[in-house]
Design a protein around this motif. Sequence first.
Motif, PDB file in Angstrom:
ATOM      1  N   THR A 187       0.841  -1.196   0.000  1.00  0.00           N
ATOM      2  CA  THR A 187       0.000   0.000   0.000  1.00  0.00           C
ATOM      3  C   THR A 187       0.877   1.247   0.000  1.00  0.00           C
ATOM      4  O   THR A 187       1.992   1.239   0.528  1.00  0.00           O
ATOM      5  N   LEU A 188       0.345   2.288  -0.605  1.00  0.00           N
ATOM      6  CA  LEU A 188       0.969   3.606  -0.569  1.00  0.00           C
ATOM      7  C   LEU A 188       0.128   4.464   0.361  1.00  0.00           C
ATOM      8  O   LEU A 188      -1.087   4.562   0.183  1.00  0.00           O
ATOM      9  N   ASN A 189       0.780   5.041   1.358  1.00  0.00           N
ATOM     10  CA  ASN A 189       0.060   5.759   2.411  1.00  0.00           C
ATOM     11  C   ASN A 189       0.601   7.171   2.573  1.00  0.00           C
ATOM     12  O   ASN A 189       1.796   7.414   2.446  1.00  0.00           O
ATOM     13  N   PHE A 190      -0.319   8.080   2.878  1.00  0.00           N
ATOM     14  CA  PHE A 190      -0.010   9.488   3.110  1.00  0.00           C
ATOM     15  C   PHE A 190      -0.598   9.853   4.472  1.00  0.00           C
ATOM     16  O   PHE A 190      -1.783   9.650   4.713  1.00  0.00           O
ATOM     17  N   ARG A 191       0.264  10.381   5.364  1.00  0.00           N
ATOM     18  CA  ARG A 191      -0.169  10.749   6.712  1.00  0.00           C
ATOM     19  C   ARG A 191       0.430  12.104   7.087  1.00  0.00           C
ATOM     20  O   ARG A 191       1.527  12.439   6.628  1.00  0.00           O
ATOM     21  N   ARG A 192      -0.246  12.820   7.943  1.00  0.00           N
ATOM     22  CA  ARG A 192       0.292  14.074   8.457  1.00  0.00           C
ATOM     23  C   ARG A 192       1.489  13.797   9.345  1.00  0.00           C
ATOM     24  O   ARG A 192       1.538  12.798  10.053  1.00  0.00           O
ATOM     25  N   VAL A 193       2.447  14.713   9.324  1.00  0.00           N
ATOM     26  CA  VAL A 193       3.596  14.633  10.235  1.00  0.00           C
ATOM     27  C   VAL A 193       3.436  15.703  11.286  1.00  0.00           C
ATOM     28  O   VAL A 193       3.060  16.820  10.995  1.00  0.00           O
TER      29      VAL A 193
END
Length: 165
Positions: free
Chosen positions: A159-165
């Motif tokens: 999976t390719l995931n995008f999350r806030r840092v």
Amino acid sequence: MTERYVQVSLDKRGVRCTAKLLDDRAPVTCAAVWDALPLGSDVYHAKYARNEIYALFPAFAEKEPPLENPTITPIPGDLCYFTFPETELANTSYGYEEEAFSGRRTVVDLALFYERNNLLINGDMGWIPGIVWGTVVDGLDQMAEACQDLWRAGAIGETLNFRRV
């Protein structure tokens, strides 16, 4: 505005990088993505654009962003946003599962470009400009190695995931 960052990851491979949002160049797109985070989906490796991995999502913005900060020649570390009517990607030659488009009128493609010499052209549709909304500031080398592995070994289960840092 305070700088904002996202973590981009390939979770099965345990690799992640950090990208800075380009709020000054693509404010509408950055706001739409930021408000939708976290996002994750099956990862694909590009057939046409070369050194690109991406994931497909149902449209998440109230109104799709305008073509701000566009490119047809993304560079290593660029995060790009593409919008497609589901009929454009439903062609069986692309190899997507039918359920990837089930009930979706608009599909959003969030992509990471990990190496140079990319050209956003598609044999069926022509030029496909993308919105550059982020740039990787840390971890691109390790992500590029994982992307090459994904290209050669396959993307199934990743999976390719995008999350806030």
